[in-house]
Each structure stands twice: as structure tokens, then as C-alpha cells.
Write an enzyme that holds these catalytic residues in place. Structure first.
Site, mmCIF file in Angstrom:
data_model
loop_
_atom_site.group_PDB
_atom_site.id
_atom_site.type_symbol
_atom_site.label_atom_id
_atom_site.label_comp_id
_atom_site.label_asym_id
_atom_site.label_seq_id
_atom_site.Cartn_x
_atom_site.Cartn_y
_atom_site.Cartn_z
ATOM 1 N N ASP A 93 1.042 2.636 3.719
ATOM 2 C CA ASP A 93 0.194 3.719 3.205
ATOM 3 C C ASP A 93 1.049 4.979 2.974
ATOM 4 O O ASP A 93 0.602 6.104 3.219
ATOM 5 C CB ASP A 93 -0.974 4.019 4.151
ATOM 6 C CG ASP A 93 -2.076 4.848 3.477
ATOM 7 O OD1 ASP A 93 -1.971 5.105 2.262
ATOM 8 O OD2 ASP A 93 -3.033 5.232 4.161
ATOM 9 N N HIS A 109 0.844 -1.208 0.000
ATOM 10 C CA HIS A 109 0.000 0.000 0.000
ATOM 11 C C HIS A 109 0.874 1.250 0.000
ATOM 12 O O HIS A 109 1.226 1.777 1.041
ATOM 13 C CB HIS A 109 -0.910 -0.004 1.236
ATOM 14 C CG HIS A 109 -2.038 0.985 1.143
ATOM 15 N ND1 HIS A 109 -3.301 0.727 1.623
ATOM 16 C CD2 HIS A 109 -2.091 2.248 0.643
ATOM 17 C CE1 HIS A 109 -4.086 1.775 1.408
ATOM 18 N NE2 HIS A 109 -3.361 2.720 0.828
ATOM 19 N N HIS A 126 3.490 14.181 0.442
ATOM 20 C CA HIS A 126 2.928 15.478 0.069
ATOM 21 C C HIS A 126 4.032 16.528 0.154
ATOM 22 O O HIS A 126 4.966 16.392 0.950
ATOM 23 C CB HIS A 126 1.789 15.874 1.012
ATOM 24 C CG HIS A 126 0.573 15.016 0.907
ATOM 25 N ND1 HIS A 126 -0.233 15.024 -0.213
ATOM 26 C CD2 HIS A 126 0.041 14.106 1.753
ATOM 27 C CE1 HIS A 126 -1.229 14.168 -0.033
ATOM 28 N NE2 HIS A 126 -1.081 13.579 1.148
ATOM 29 N N ASN A 180 -5.782 9.346 6.705
ATOM 30 C CA ASN A 180 -7.103 8.734 6.636
ATOM 31 C C ASN A 180 -6.946 7.250 6.302
ATOM 32 O O ASN A 180 -6.419 6.935 5.240
ATOM 33 C CB ASN A 180 -7.946 9.434 5.567
ATOM 34 C CG ASN A 180 -9.379 8.934 5.563
ATOM 35 O OD1 ASN A 180 -9.763 8.150 6.432
ATOM 36 N ND2 ASN A 180 -10.156 9.360 4.581
ATOM 37 N N HIS A 239 1.619 5.146 -2.185
ATOM 38 C CA HIS A 239 1.184 6.139 -3.176
ATOM 39 C C HIS A 239 2.449 6.746 -3.777
ATOM 40 O O HIS A 239 3.201 7.413 -3.082
ATOM 41 C CB HIS A 239 0.329 7.211 -2.511
ATOM 42 C CG HIS A 239 -0.918 6.662 -1.891
ATOM 43 N ND1 HIS A 239 -2.105 6.547 -2.581
ATOM 44 C CD2 HIS A 239 -1.164 6.150 -0.651
ATOM 45 C CE1 HIS A 239 -3.029 6.019 -1.789
ATOM 46 N NE2 HIS A 239 -2.492 5.754 -0.615
ATOM 47 N N ARG A 262 2.397 8.658 -6.602
ATOM 48 C CA ARG A 262 2.026 9.974 -7.153
ATOM 49 C C ARG A 262 2.250 10.154 -8.645
ATOM 50 O O ARG A 262 1.979 11.229 -9.164
ATOM 51 C CB ARG A 262 2.747 11.100 -6.407
ATOM 52 C CG ARG A 262 2.547 11.100 -4.900
ATOM 53 C CD ARG A 262 1.097 11.251 -4.521
ATOM 54 N NE ARG A 262 0.929 11.363 -3.067
ATOM 55 C CZ ARG A 262 -0.180 11.038 -2.415
ATOM 56 N NH1 ARG A 262 -1.212 10.546 -3.084
ATOM 57 N NH2 ARG A 262 -0.266 11.177 -1.118
#
Ligand SMILES: [Zn+2]
Lengths: 457, 358
Positions: free
Chosen positions: A317, A70, A321, A290, A72, A74
């Protein structure tokens, strides 16, 4: 020198899937594990036609490369946050040899084209990237995608992570369609009708901070709904995997589903077994994600569930950012924290060090089990013939994580300055060294001798 | 993995919650918790001194010091109060509101704060619609920041002026507030606060203060809940479940919930009425007639259950909603006195902001 083989000598091989926990030397050749032998006993490590790089792993653990199901990355679309190249570099530094990339890119990865694009050599991935494709068109929860085409393009599962599939009939179609294609369905379990405008866990801390809260039931009720659908569709043998579980009730539902013989698995992120809503402190946006950090009771339930074997995988996760995106009012900050470089260090320090979980079980949660869960054949184990995905680390070395030194583009972590245990020395992905620790002198009791040898890497 | 895992609960050490590094600037007032009890006393004492000081002398205290009022929410009352307080001390103020062009164009709070600092602002008064905004601004600028209300979170100067109002009527002998001592709104508050300008952890022991209405969305309630129990008061919260979740009572042992308004009134020496914040209800449906029936402070209710309690309201008042006009204007009301006290408290807080850091 063109290296076509790597011999790792003197280390302690821990391969939970194969039941190995002993001093072993290991030879990697042509991207695969070629030989495993007792110390000094490798037979095929000499020869005129092969340039062999020799790694001295004395005092170190050799284990199957870690697998994070899991993350990200981007790309496409948000390269200012992270790229496949930077994200996988961070993953390699954290001991990972494979990551599964979530489809909430821009555009959403709901097509074979994007799925293939993410795996192209031009992306510069340091390790293997397995795309997870969107379950529905644009992750809008309305129309399901062509799963067999996505699978053929390399997708290993489907999900609308971040945009939970709320409609019962769409979730039904997703489960049956994915089962037919031989894919798992990963659900980000959040009934968003209960979380409008909310930015942290609902409870006394959210009340105190004047923030709207997400009730734990927003997670557990959707997990229960999904499990009900899996039971209803039992004939089709769907596999439901619950992403980043964070509440005691959700884990209890998974536990019960498995007792009922359903194929339901779940993962937990390090922040959910370590931190609570109290870590939000005074609006620290690096503690905003989240699902949110929950109550101490829920956090304790995550620990219990890991120790009791209910949890199938640790997954980070990893959600990078840009700094300016997180330097805003708490309720406006994007969700998510980075996690690839801290997962092993935290798992070893807390799960193994503090809570006495056997090292092999911790490693299994980060390699063998996630590989099995998503059917990644030849990974998560180091038997002869499997992929040469290896992590070599010093299990005793303590070190301090510095976000500024991260290989990720992003520095949004609540673990900056935290003590980690277990220093990755080498990460080898399909026979290539993807990461080598060049740091000098990890001076920790019991590992001085080891630190010196490490400098030769 | 391990089917024989124990079913008993283990006691495990876990990572401790982080320690706060706020406030970064000693002059800041982000939360009422930034003030020790001694600090509260200092503010109360100084508010009275400044209030009665010769205006010409007072005007030299912060002469030519530069203070920015950064207001993301329109608020005539609070903005004017801070502005008058700052000007009474001789400070130059500049108002930046959410209608200013840079903010409208989407400049971040951090950048706006840094710009104000670069323009020479020595301190910022911030009113913002997001909870925690004052913390972000302070961490970004390291200037003294006074929180003039952040979202649903805190409004520390309001709690201090409420305290000043309560103390002005407090009789330490009988442990009651005495509304009949109220000076009529048109008059000046002529009685310097006597014994109660120095407060301690038992100053309000035996006193019950009731906060009524939309607690969930109220920064006034939260700041009062953080201040009053530290001085020994018992705080009763009163309102319907939708506006007063059970968690509200978990923050301090001195805070309890009493949903029966009449019962709450009977126990209270002072009652703080709150308006329903329609702008924050976010889809919540409330039966207003039922609300009024249960929670409106009427003359009759007051006469029957709390004939000698002090009636307060942070404003703006919605007459005929949470409070009747008769009660708002009646002899037990200290509402306009609160407004007057606000200027005195804010003078003390602004002086502290620009002189405490050094
Ligand atoms: Zn998610």
C-alpha cells in the site's frame, strides 16, 4: 557493451512455486529465463554472438522478483508526490520487479486511455507496471466501467481503492461484470458511514489522544457483506480480493469464506503485521494510514494469519505524500506511508528472522502468490521460459533504512532508522538490471566476504 | 500454504512502541504529563507566590519578554486569563487569532509558528481545534509551547487550576473538600494554600472526584484524568454511553465509570460538571430532555446525594442544561474561584515557559 544476457552464478535459488531450494546458476536471455543448472554447469552461457554479463551471487539468494499488488504511483496528476519513474525506482531498490498501480490518480484511472498511458515507455518505469483500473466511473460507486475494454488496455483488476463500493447492487454488478471479463475485484473494505471524521483506530488510544476512531467493524462488516455477495453470485465465479486487511474479524471472515469454497483472497501490509495504534505516539502522521494501525490483538491476528497461511500476499500500500502534506495536524494529514523499499527488509527481519517463517514461504507471499492471485502469467517463478524477473539479495545482511536516501520522492515512512534484514544486491526486470546496490561494505557477521564481491557490481 | 499450521497462540516478540521525544523544549507544557509530581508542586507553589507578590515587582519578572497567543478557537475566558497572567509578569503579548489574514488564507500551523518565531516570539500559547496541534507546533518551532486546549485532547492549565481549587478546600484530616470555606466570588482568595502546596502521590488518597457529562469531547476531562489519579485520587466518570465510551476507563486504574449520577455523587467529594460540546457532536443525536433528567446537577440532587461536595465547572456554563442556575451560584459552587485560580496558575506556567529552558 550491449548486454543481451545475464548469468548469475554461485547463488542459492529459491523458487517456491517450482519447489526449488538449491545452489543453482541461472542464465537470463532476451528477457526470459533461458537456463537453470547446477553450480558451474550453465551450458549456453558461452557463445560468440552474445555479450554476457556475469553476476557473482556467492552467498546470496536468487529468487523470483517481488510483486507488489497494491501501490500508489500518483501518476497521472500528482507528480509532486511521486511519479511512475520514481516509484518504480524505489520498487526496484526494494527487490520488486512488478507493481500493480491503484487507480486513485487525477484523473481517476477509469479509462483504457489512462491505463495505456501508465504503461507507455515515456513514463520511465524501472520495472513492470500493471494498472489496476477503477471499478466504477470516477470511483464514485455509481456506474461500472467497461471491464473488457480496460482489460484489453492492460488492466489486471478493478477497484475503487480508497472509495469502497458501498451500494450492494453496484458491488453485485462489479463482481459479475469483472468475472465475465476475467478480472479480480479488489475492495478497500471500509464502511465509510462508520468512519466519518475518524483518523485512527477506535480504541483506548484514540480516546486518549482525543481523535475520532474507526471501529474495526467498519472493515469487517464490509468484508462480510462482500463475501455474502460472492456467495450469492457463486454461479458467476467472481474473485474478491480484500485489500490491506487489518482486523482479526476481517481475516476470520476470509478464512470462513474459503472454507465455504468461495474465491476470496486477501493481502496484508507490513505495517499491519508490525505496528499497532500505540505507534501513533504523539500524533506521528507517518503512522496515519487507512486502514489505520489497529490494536495489538488485531496486529497479532495478522501475524497468526500470515503464519497460518490465510493471507495470500504481502502488499505495501505504498502511498507517497509530500513532506508538507504530512506536516499538519494529525486529523488533516493525508493517509498513507511509503513501503516499497522496506517490505522485504521487514519481512525477512520479522517474519523469517523473529517469527521463524521459512524463507521460501516469505518469498512466496511476495512473488509467487501475488502473481497467481492476479493471474500474472510467467511471473513469480523462475522456471525456463518465464520472465527474467529476478531479485538477488544477501539474506543475512542487516542494514538501517534511511528515508532520506529513498529513491521515492516521498519520505513518509514510520520505518526510518529501523533495522532491516536482507540487502538487495540486484533487481533484474525482464532481463534488465533495474537496480544494483553500489553500497560498500555491508559489514555484518557472516557476510564480509560477500560485501566485497558486491562492490564489483 | 501450510495446512498443518498450529492452532495454538504463539508468543512473539514484536516491535516496541516508539519512545516520545516530546517535549523538545523544557519550558513547554503540552500535557499535564510533562510535569512530574514535583513539577506540579512547583507550579502550585509558584502560583501562590506570584498571586501574593507585589504587582510592581511581579511586573519585572518577564519584563519585555515576547509571548504570542495563537488562538484558532475563540475563547474569551482562556485567552483573557493567559493574557492577564502574561501581562501581570510584564511580558509583551500579541494575539493571533484564526481570523487573522494569513491563517484565513490557509497558512499551515507550522508556517504560522515559524513566522511568529521569526518575529521574535519567545514562546507561544496555543489554542487549537485539532487534537495534537500543540505537539506539531512545538516540534516545528522548538519554542516553549503552552497548550491552551487542543481539540478534544488536553487542557493542562485547566487541570492545574482545578487541582488548585480542590486543594484550597481540602482538609487532609477528614480527606474531604469543604465548600463552606469558599470565599465568596466577589472577594479575593485570601487564604494562601497551606499544607497542600506540596503534593505527592498520596495527597488525594481516599478522595473521589466525579467528572460528569460530555467526557468524550472534553480536553478538560482528559487532562484531569491524567493528573488527579497520579496524586492518589479516584476519578469517577459519569455520563451516557454516547458521551462516555467504555474505553475512557481503560486509561488508568484510578479511573472508573459510574453511569448512575446519584450514585456517583454519593461517593464524591468534588464534582466537575462539563457542558455538552454541541460543536463536536458530529451528527450524534442526543435526547436533551432525557440527558437533563439523568445528568443535570440540580439543587435537589445535590442536597440529597452530595450536600458537602465541591461543585466545579470549567465553563462556559449552559445554565439550565448541565447545571441549574441555583447550583452554579450556590454555596457549594467554586466556579468563579476556578476562574481566579486560572490566572495564578497561568502566571506560574508562563514564567516556567520563558525561564525553564534557559
Ligand atoms: Zn486502500
Amino acid at each position: 557493451m550491449k548486454v543481451t544476457a545475464i548469468a548469475i552464478r554461485g547463488g542459492h535459488l529459491i523458487d517456491p512455486a517450482a519447489g526449488v531450494d538449491a545452489l543453482k546458476d541461472i542464465l537470463l536471455k532476451d528477457g526470459r529465463v533461458a537456463e537453470i543448472a547446477g553450480p558451474g554447469k550453465l551450458k549456453h552461457a558461452e557463445g560468440p554472438h552474445t555479450e554476457i554479463e556475469s553476476l557473482d551471487a556467492t552467498g546470496l539468494v536468487i529468487a523470483p522478483g517481488l510483486i507488489d499488488i497494491h501501490v500508489h504511483l500518483r501518476e497521472p496528476g500528482q507528480g509532486y508526490k511521486e511519479t511512475i519513474a520514481t516509484g518504480t525506482a524505489a520498487a526496484a531498490a526494494g527487490g520488486f520487479t512488478a507493481v500493480a498501480a491503484m487507480p486513485n490518480t487525477i484523473p481517476v484511472n477509469d479509462s483504457p486511455e489512462i491505463t495505456r498511458w501508465m504503461q507507455e515507455a515515456e513514463r520511465g518505469a524501472a520495472i513492470r507496471v500493471f494498472p489496476i483500473a477503477a471499478a466504477t466511473r470516477g470511483s464514485k460507486g455509481e456506474a461500472i466501467n467497461d471491464y473488457s475494454a480496460l482489460k484489453a488496455a492492460g488492466a489486471i483488476a478493478v477497484t475503487d481503492d480508497g472509495h469502497p463500493i458501498l451500494k450492494d447492487n453496484i458491488m453485485r454488478e462489479t463482481l459479475t461484470g469483472a468475472a465475465r471479463a476475467g478480472l479480480s475485484v479488489i475492495q478497500h473494505a471500509e464502511d465509510t458511514r462508520l468512519t466519518q471524521g475518524a483518523s485512527m483506530n477506535l480504541g483506548r488510544v484514540s480516546f486518549r489522544l482525543g481523535l475520532r476512531g474507526m471501529p474495526p467493524e467498519a472493515e469487517s462488516s464490509l468484508v462480510e457483506r462482500d463475501i455474502g455477495l460472492v456467495a450469492e453470485l457463486r454461479e458467476a465465479h467472481p474473485h474478491l480480493h480484500v485489500a490491506h486487511t487489518s482486523t482479526a474479524a476481517a481475516v476470520a471472515a476470509v478464512r470462513q469464506a474459503r472454507r465455504n469454497g468461495l474465491r476470496v483472497t486477501c493481502e496484508v501490509a507490513p505495517h499491519h503485521f508490525l505496528l499497532t495504534e500505540e505507534h501513533v505516539g504523539l500524533y506521528n502522521t507517518h503512522a496515519k494510514m487507512n486502514p489505520p494501525l489497529r490494536s495489538a490483538a488485531d496486529r497479532d491476528a495478522m501475524i497468526e494469519a500470515i503464519l497460518d497461511g490465510v493471507i495470500d500476499a504481502i502488499a505495501t500500500d505504498h502511498a507517497p505524500h509530500a513532506q508538507h502534506e504530512k506536516e499538519v495536524e494529525f486529523e488533516h494529514a493525508p493517509n498513507g506511508i511509503t513501503g516499497l523499499e522496506t517490505a522485504l527488509g521487514l519481512a525477512l527481519k520479522w517474519l523469517h528472522g523473529e517469527w521463524k517463517m521459512p524463507l521460501g514461504r516469505v518469498l512466496s507471499l511476495m512473488s509467487a502468490q501475488p502473481a497467481a492471485l492476479l493471474g500474472l502469467k510467467g511471473r513469480g517463478t523462475l522456471t525456463v521460459g518465464s520472465y527474467a524477473d529476478v531479485v538477488v539479495f544477501d539474506p543475512k545482511a542487516e542494514w538501517t533504512y534511511r528515508a532520506t536516501e529513498s529513491k521515492s520522492k516521498a519520505k513518509n515512512t514510520p520505518f526510518d532508522g529501523w533495522t532491516m534484514q536482507g540487502r538487495v544486491q540486484w533487481t533484474i526486470s525482464e532481463g534488465h538490471i533495474a537496480y544494483a546496490n553500489s553500497e560498500k561494505g555491508i559489514a555484518v557477521a557472516g557476510s564480509e566476504g560477500r560485501a566485497e564481491q558486491a562492490n564489483h557490481a | 500454504m501450510n495446512p498443518t499450521a498450529t492452532a495454538t497462540r504463539r508468543t512473539l516478540s514484536t516491535p516496541p512502541a516508539p519512545e516520545s521525544s516530546f517535549p523538545y523544549n523544557r519550558g513547554s507544557l503540552l500535557s499535564v504529563l510533562d510535569l512530574s509530581i514535583e513539577g506540579v508542586s512547583r507550579v502550585l507553589r509558584r502560583a501562590t507566590e506570584l498571586e501574593f507578590m507585589n504587582p510592581i515587582r511581579r511586573n519585572t519578572i518577564l519584563a519585555k519578554r515576547r509571548l504570542a497567543l495563537l488562538f484558532y478557537e475563540s475563547s474569551t475566558r482562556t485567552r483573557t486569563s493567559f493574557e492577564l497572567a502574561a501581562k501581570a509578569l510584564g511580558a509583551d503579548t500579541t494575539l493571533v487569532s484564526s481570523l487573522s489574514s494569513s491563517i484565513e488564507k490557509g497558512e499551515s500551523l507550522k508556517d504560522t509558528g515559524l513566522t511568529l518565531r521569526a518575529l521574535g516570539a519567545e514562546g507561544i500559547i496555543l489554542r487549537h481545534n485539532s487534537s495534537g496541534a500543540a505537539w506539531l507546533l512545538e516540534a516545528s518551532t522548538r519554542l516553549p509551547v503552552v497548550n491552551a486546549g487542543d481539540g478534544m485532547h488536553e487542557h493542562p492549565t485547566q487541570a492545574l487550576l482545578d487541582l488548585r481549587t480542590i486543594l484550597a478546600h481540602f482538609d487532609p484530616e477528614t480527606r474531604t473538600c469543604q465548600p463552606e470555606r469558599i470565599n465568596r466570588p466577589a472577594e479575593r482568595v485570601s487564604r494562601p494554600m497551606g499544607p497542600a502546596t506540596t503534593v505527592g502521590s498520596d495527597t488525594l488518597a481516599g478522595v473521589t472526584i466525579c467528572i460528569v457529562g460530555d467526557i468524550l469531547h472534553s480536553r478538560v476531562a482528559r487532562s484531569n484524568m491524567l493528573l488527579l489519579p497520579r496524586l492518589g485520587a479516584r476519578v469517577l466518570l459519569c455520563g451516557p454511553k454516547e458521551l462516555l465510551p467504555e474505553q475512557a476507563a481503560h486509561s488508568d486504574p484510578g479511573i472508573e465509570i459510574e453511569r448512575d449520577f446519584d450514585a456517583a455523587l454519593r461517593q464524591s467529594q468534588a464534582v466537575i460538571m462539563l457542558r455538552i460540546q454541541a460543536e463536536r457532536l458530529a451528527g450524534l443525536q442526543l435526547d436533551l430532555d432525557e440527558y437533563k433528567a439523568r445528568y443535570q446537577l440540580t439543587g435537589q440532587r445535590l442536597a440529597v446525594h452530595a450536600p458537602s461536595a465541591l461543585v466545579m465547572h470549567p465553563g462556559p456554563i449552559i445554565r439550565g442544561m448541565e447545571i441549574t442556575a441555583g447550583v452554579a451560584d450556590g454555596p457549594q459552587s467554586a466556579i468563579l474561584e476556578q476562574v481566579t485560580n486560572g490566572v495564578a496558575i497561568r502566571m506560574a506556567v508562563i514564567e516556567r515557559a520563558l525561564t525553564a529552558g534557559g
